[in-house]
Design an enzyme around this catalytic site. Sequence first.
Site, short mmCIF file in Angstrom:
data_model
loop_
_atom_site.label_atom_id
_atom_site.label_comp_id
_atom_site.label_asym_id
_atom_site.label_seq_id
_atom_site.Cartn_x
_atom_site.Cartn_y
_atom_site.Cartn_z
N HIS A 241 0.82 -1.22 0.00
CA HIS A 241 0.00 0.00 0.00
C HIS A 241 0.85 1.27 0.00
CE1 HIS A 241 -3.43 -2.51 1.23
NE2 HIS A 241 -2.67 -3.01 2.18
C1 BDR Z 1 -2.69 0.77 5.58
O1 BDR Z 1 -2.82 0.23 6.88
C2 BDR Z 1 -1.57 -0.16 7.37
O2 BDR Z 1 -1.65 -1.40 8.00
C3 BDR Z 1 -0.62 -0.16 6.21
O3 BDR Z 1 0.67 0.22 6.64
C4 BDR Z 1 -1.21 0.85 5.27
O4 BDR Z 1 -0.75 2.15 5.56
C5 BDR Z 1 -3.50 -0.09 4.63
O5 BDR Z 1 -4.85 -0.06 4.98
#
Ligand code: BDR
Length: 311
Positions: A241
């Site tokens: 992400h």
């Molecule tokens: C986001 O949530 C976190 O767990 C990850 O680092 C990312 O920023 C994804 O939903």
Amino acid sequence: KLPIIIDCDPGVDDAIALLLALASPELEVRAITTVAGNVPGERTLDNGRRVVALSGRTEVPVHAGCVGPLLGPVMRGKYSGAGGLGGTLLPEATVPLAAGHAVDVLTAELSAAAAAGKPITLCTLGPLTNVAVALARDPSLVRGIAQVVCMAGAFVAGGNRTPTAEFNVLADPHAAEIVFRSGAPIVLAPLDVTFQALATPARVAALRGMGGRITQLAAELITFYDRNDPARYGEPGGPLHDPCVIAYLLKPDLFGFREANVSVELTQGLCYGQTVGDFFNTTDRPRNAKVLSKLDAQGFFDLLWERLASY
Ligand code: BDR
Ligand code: CA
């Protein structure tokens, strides 16, 4: 060089995003600020310092930020392991904790940027608490912001922590709404686009085959983080992400986007923390965000692996 501040909650994908940014000569990383999110604040801070030490960019200051949301329950990540960096721990060597709270650093940097007419790009990879507190304290700081590029939200893709909410927004929905309404140009990398940044086994194998000081460690981290939920992502592998935010700064053409008004559902109920996009102007709410929607995944991984191999 593009001046940026990275606000993050490392977290495996945050760590990869930091490594991407710190390897990129196009970017001037002025500061890294940490916030509670995937793991508690003291862990995100320690992880951030470890990643900076690993990168060798020890001149980049790491500042501690807010340790909980403005309102609402404390949420933690599900996929980053108890320490936030999987079972694969980074070397313990850390850079020193830089003086100054994240909110004060954001305030000082953004005021100076506004005064100099050289606005800074904020990259947010976690809950938006630090940025919201800075803007709540001094809304005029928006003049020092070029744009806020956030890994945040979910639209058609659905949520990852509730049927409709994405983690970074759900962990502090009020903070997200403050930032989205601030008047700063907002770019969102929601799950809709980050799910396309899928580190498939073939892609991770390609990384393992590359040279460089940290490629094997990066591959370990990414493998630990592997969700292996092909029913959701179409193929095995975990989505990276947060690196999407940095990749957008480096190569915006890798992404397609749509503009919309985006606001956050703050009413307690099934859809609490949902990002709501008015893509078809059904309201008179002004457009406030570019919402990234499409990713050239091959181009993204070519860029990311090349930069990771450059260490
Ligand atoms: C986001 O949530 C976190 O767990 C990850 O680092 C990312 O920023 C994804 O939903
Ligand atoms: Ca994150």
